[in-house]
Motif scaffolding. Structure first.
Motif, PDB file in Angstrom:
ATOM      1  N   ALA A  59       0.725  -1.095   0.130  1.00 30.91           N
ATOM      2  CA  ALA A  59       0.142  -0.091  -0.028  1.00 30.91           C
ATOM      3  C   ALA A  59       0.745   1.347   0.138  1.00 30.91           C
ATOM      4  O   ALA A  59       0.614   2.255  -0.578  1.00 30.91           O
ATOM      5  CB  ALA A  59      -0.923   0.165   1.265  1.00 30.91           C
ATOM      6  N   LEU A  60       1.862   1.419   0.651  1.00 27.89           N
ATOM      7  CA  LEU A  60       2.756   2.667   0.716  1.00 27.89           C
ATOM      8  C   LEU A  60       3.505   2.651  -0.565  1.00 27.89           C
ATOM      9  O   LEU A  60       3.837   3.902  -0.969  1.00 27.89           O
ATOM     10  CB  LEU A  60       3.733   2.333   2.004  1.00 27.89           C
ATOM     11  CG  LEU A  60       3.128   2.541   3.285  1.00 27.89           C
ATOM     12  CD1 LEU A  60       4.541   2.040   4.296  1.00 27.89           C
ATOM     13  CD2 LEU A  60       2.597   3.754   3.731  1.00 27.89           C
ATOM     14  N   GLU A  61       3.928   1.629  -1.038  1.00 21.44           N
ATOM     15  CA  GLU A  61       4.540   1.718  -2.526  1.00 21.44           C
ATOM     16  C   GLU A  61       3.746   2.101  -3.491  1.00 21.44           C
ATOM     17  O   GLU A  61       3.991   3.044  -4.410  1.00 21.44           O
ATOM     18  CB  GLU A  61       5.151   0.362  -2.964  1.00 21.44           C
ATOM     19  CG  GLU A  61       6.399  -0.146  -2.003  1.00 21.44           C
ATOM     20  CD  GLU A  61       6.754  -1.520  -2.352  1.00 21.44           C
ATOM     21  OE1 GLU A  61       6.057  -2.179  -3.270  1.00 21.44           O
ATOM     22  OE2 GLU A  61       7.905  -1.842  -2.145  1.00 21.44           O
ATOM     23  N   MET A  62       2.354   1.773  -3.342  1.00 25.55           N
ATOM     24  CA  MET A  62       1.414   2.091  -4.336  1.00 25.55           C
ATOM     25  C   MET A  62       1.196   3.529  -4.419  1.00 25.55           C
ATOM     26  O   MET A  62       0.928   4.582  -5.130  1.00 25.55           O
ATOM     27  CB  MET A  62       0.150   1.405  -4.448  1.00 25.55           C
ATOM     28  CG  MET A  62       0.481  -0.067  -5.210  1.00 25.55           C
ATOM     29  SD  MET A  62      -1.077  -1.144  -4.857  1.00 25.55           S
ATOM     30  CE  MET A  62      -2.224  -0.176  -5.887  1.00 25.55           C
ATOM     31  N   ALA A  63       1.131   4.064  -2.788  1.00 28.23           N
ATOM     32  CA  ALA A  63       0.782   5.581  -2.693  1.00 28.23           C
ATOM     33  C   ALA A  63       1.950   6.413  -3.315  1.00 28.23           C
ATOM     34  O   ALA A  63       1.681   7.479  -3.735  1.00 28.23           O
ATOM     35  CB  ALA A  63       0.519   5.602  -1.163  1.00 28.23           C
ATOM     36  N   TYR A  64       3.221   5.815  -2.932  1.00 28.34           N
ATOM     37  CA  TYR A  64       4.079   6.622  -3.163  1.00 28.34           C
ATOM     38  C   TYR A  64       4.145   6.751  -4.928  1.00 28.34           C
ATOM     39  O   TYR A  64       4.538   7.811  -5.330  1.00 28.34           O
ATOM     40  CB  TYR A  64       5.593   6.057  -2.690  1.00 28.34           C
ATOM     41  CG  TYR A  64       6.955   6.616  -3.411  1.00 28.34           C
ATOM     42  CD1 TYR A  64       7.162   7.699  -2.762  1.00 28.34           C
ATOM     43  CD2 TYR A  64       7.666   6.205  -4.389  1.00 28.34           C
ATOM     44  CE1 TYR A  64       8.339   8.466  -2.959  1.00 28.34           C
ATOM     45  CE2 TYR A  64       8.813   6.722  -4.667  1.00 28.34           C
ATOM     46  CZ  TYR A  64       9.138   8.129  -4.219  1.00 28.34           C
ATOM     47  OH  TYR A  64      10.310   8.849  -4.374  1.00 28.34           O
ATOM     48  N   VAL A  65       4.112   5.899  -5.674  1.00 32.13           N
ATOM     49  CA  VAL A  65       4.141   5.785  -7.129  1.00 32.13           C
ATOM     50  C   VAL A  65       2.968   6.867  -7.684  1.00 32.13           C
ATOM     51  O   VAL A  65       3.120   7.534  -8.322  1.00 32.13           O
ATOM     52  CB  VAL A  65       3.959   4.220  -7.524  1.00 32.13           C
ATOM     53  CG1 VAL A  65       3.864   4.494  -8.955  1.00 32.13           C
ATOM     54  CG2 VAL A  65       5.400   3.701  -7.275  1.00 32.13           C
ATOM     55  N   LEU A  66       1.865   6.624  -6.952  1.00 30.51           N
ATOM     56  CA  LEU A  66       0.619   7.478  -7.444  1.00 30.51           C
ATOM     57  C   LEU A  66       0.842   9.039  -7.161  1.00 30.51           C
ATOM     58  O   LEU A  66       0.394   9.741  -8.095  1.00 30.51           O
ATOM     59  CB  LEU A  66      -0.625   6.757  -6.894  1.00 30.51           C
ATOM     60  CG  LEU A  66      -1.001   5.445  -7.456  1.00 30.51           C
ATOM     61  CD1 LEU A  66      -2.379   4.875  -6.678  1.00 30.51           C
ATOM     62  CD2 LEU A  66      -1.240   5.328  -8.767  1.00 30.51           C
ATOM     63  N   MET A  67       1.175   9.222  -6.038  1.00 28.12           N
ATOM     64  CA  MET A  67       1.313  10.650  -5.544  1.00 28.12           C
ATOM     65  C   MET A  67       2.475  10.974  -6.308  1.00 28.12           C
ATOM     66  O   MET A  67       2.423  12.399  -6.758  1.00 28.12           O
ATOM     67  CB  MET A  67       1.275  10.665  -4.001  1.00 28.12           C
ATOM     68  CG  MET A  67       0.305  10.126  -3.173  1.00 28.12           C
ATOM     69  SD  MET A  67      -1.243  10.613  -3.668  1.00 28.12           S
ATOM     70  CE  MET A  67      -1.103  12.655  -3.162  1.00 28.12           C
ATOM     71  N   GLY A  68       3.444  10.532  -6.758  1.00 31.10           N
ATOM     72  CA  GLY A  68       4.727  11.185  -7.502  1.00 31.10           C
ATOM     73  C   GLY A  68       4.113  11.259  -8.645  1.00 31.10           C
ATOM     74  O   GLY A  68       4.486  12.334  -9.234  1.00 31.10           O
ATOM     75  N   GLY A  69       3.311  10.459  -9.265  1.00 30.64           N
ATOM     76  CA  GLY A  69       2.943  10.660 -10.781  1.00 30.64           C
ATOM     77  C   GLY A  69       1.697  11.691 -10.804  1.00 30.64           C
ATOM     78  O   GLY A  69       2.040  12.528 -11.719  1.00 30.64           O
ATOM     79  N   PHE A  70       1.060  12.132  -9.891  1.00 33.95           N
ATOM     80  CA  PHE A  70       0.234  13.007  -9.775  1.00 33.95           C
ATOM     81  C   PHE A  70       0.834  14.409  -9.579  1.00 33.95           C
ATOM     82  O   PHE A  70       0.527  15.434 -10.033  1.00 33.95           O
ATOM     83  CB  PHE A  70      -0.736  12.947  -8.802  1.00 33.95           C
ATOM     84  CG  PHE A  70      -1.921  11.903  -8.842  1.00 33.95           C
ATOM     85  CD1 PHE A  70      -2.097  11.459 -10.268  1.00 33.95           C
ATOM     86  CD2 PHE A  70      -2.373  11.233  -7.888  1.00 33.95           C
ATOM     87  CE1 PHE A  70      -3.117  10.509 -10.630  1.00 33.95           C
ATOM     88  CE2 PHE A  70      -3.216  10.158  -8.260  1.00 33.95           C
ATOM     89  CZ  PHE A  70      -3.706   9.669  -9.558  1.00 33.95           C
ATOM     90  N   ARG A  71       2.057  14.303  -8.951  1.00 32.72           N
ATOM     91  CA  ARG A  71       2.662  15.538  -8.770  1.00 32.72           C
ATOM     92  C   ARG A  71       3.553  16.219  -9.785  1.00 32.72           C
ATOM     93  O   ARG A  71       3.763  17.271 -10.025  1.00 32.72           O
ATOM     94  CB  ARG A  71       3.686  15.593  -7.548  1.00 32.72           C
ATOM     95  CG  ARG A  71       2.989  15.464  -6.158  1.00 32.72           C
ATOM     96  CD  ARG A  71       3.945  15.681  -4.980  1.00 32.72           C
ATOM     97  NE  ARG A  71       5.163  14.607  -4.943  1.00 32.72           N
ATOM     98  CZ  ARG A  71       5.037  13.521  -4.111  1.00 32.72           C
ATOM     99  NH1 ARG A  71       3.999  13.495  -3.343  1.00 32.72           N
ATOM    100  NH2 ARG A  71       5.852  12.504  -4.296  1.00 32.72           N
ATOM    101  N   GLU A  72       4.222  15.136 -10.922  1.00 38.26           N
ATOM    102  CA  GLU A  72       4.723  15.553 -11.782  1.00 38.26           C
ATOM    103  C   GLU A  72       3.653  16.183 -12.892  1.00 38.26           C
ATOM    104  O   GLU A  72       4.205  16.934 -13.619  1.00 38.26           O
ATOM    105  CB  GLU A  72       5.189  14.155 -12.436  1.00 38.26           C
ATOM    106  CG  GLU A  72       6.546  13.681 -11.519  1.00 38.26           C
ATOM    107  CD  GLU A  72       6.992  12.257 -12.274  1.00 38.26           C
ATOM    108  OE1 GLU A  72       6.204  11.782 -13.149  1.00 38.26           O
ATOM    109  OE2 GLU A  72       7.772  11.642 -11.650  1.00 38.26           O
TER     110      GLU A  72
END
Length: 221
Positions: A103-116
């Motif tokens: 869950a933490l890995e998915m949240a990190y990837v998704l939030m990083g993609g949304f910030r870009e």
């Protein structure tokens, strides 16, 4: 809050509830049905996000084929849930740890993609071209070789599954497919004409070695 946002929250709540019931339902058939509900709600969310191709693929592939197969398999296996639940709490800490990490890995990837990519630029990019057309162009231009390799792998897997099913085994009865195709009706059944009534056979004569009955007071020769 507009209508689109309201539907998004509605589909998301139903999706979370169905996903929670998938892992908490005691009956495996109910768990599969809840998983089908979760897939349908995820498809609705993708439609709201203008990812119509992914939504249609999810409905056709998973709801139309894979989940129906899972449902029939679960219903035919007649699983014993008491034996499956043995040792659940023993492995629960490790399973919970793995789930939290994922869950933490998915949240990190998704939030990083949304910030870009800002939301405004994302909406503008979606509005320029159709989602399905853009995905098709990307698959058959930049990712043409991976798509062809995946197709070859799927064909080989299908042929292997058919070959494993049709192989001759010593512990099971096997019938050649070619024999079934070339069989004729006369090979399956033969009609024999029998009269409705037949005379009774004559009684058999007594055997010569059979001794005659002896009267009382007489001796045998």
């Amino acid at each position: 809050m507009d209508v689109k946002t309201g539907f998004f929250y509605l589909f998301s709540l139903v999706l979370l509830f169905a996903a929670f019931r998938v892992i908490t339902a005691r009956n495996p058939v109910h768990a599969v049905l809840y998983l089908m509900l979760a897939f349908s709600q995820a498809s609705a969310v993708w439609l709201l996000l203008q990812a119509e191709f992914l939504a249609i693929v999810l409905v056709l592939v998973y709801l139309g084929a894979v989940m129906v197969l899972f449902l029939f398999v679960v219903m035919m296996l007649d699983l014993n849930m008491d034996s499956l639940r043995q040792g659940f709490w023993k492995h629960f800490p490790l399973a919970a740890l793995v789930g939290v990490v994922i869950a933490l890995e998915m949240a990190y990837v998704l939030m990083g993609g949304f910030r870009e990519m800002p939301v405004a630029s994302m909406s503008a990019a979606v509005a320029q071209v159709s989602n399905t057309k853009a995905l098709g162009i990307l698959l058959y231009t930049e990712y043409l070789y991976p798509v062809q390799i995946a197709a070859v792998i799927l064909v080989v897997a299908m042929i292997a599954a058919i070959a494993l099913t049709l192989r001759a085994r010593k512990d099971t009865k096997f019938v050649a497919v070619s024999d079934q195709i070339h069989v004729k009706a006369g090979d399956r059944m033969k009609l024999v004409k029998v009269d409705a009534t037949q005379p009774a056979p004559p009684p058999a004569p007594p055997a010569a070695s059979e001794a005659a009955p002896v009267a009382p007071g007489e001796k045998k020769a």
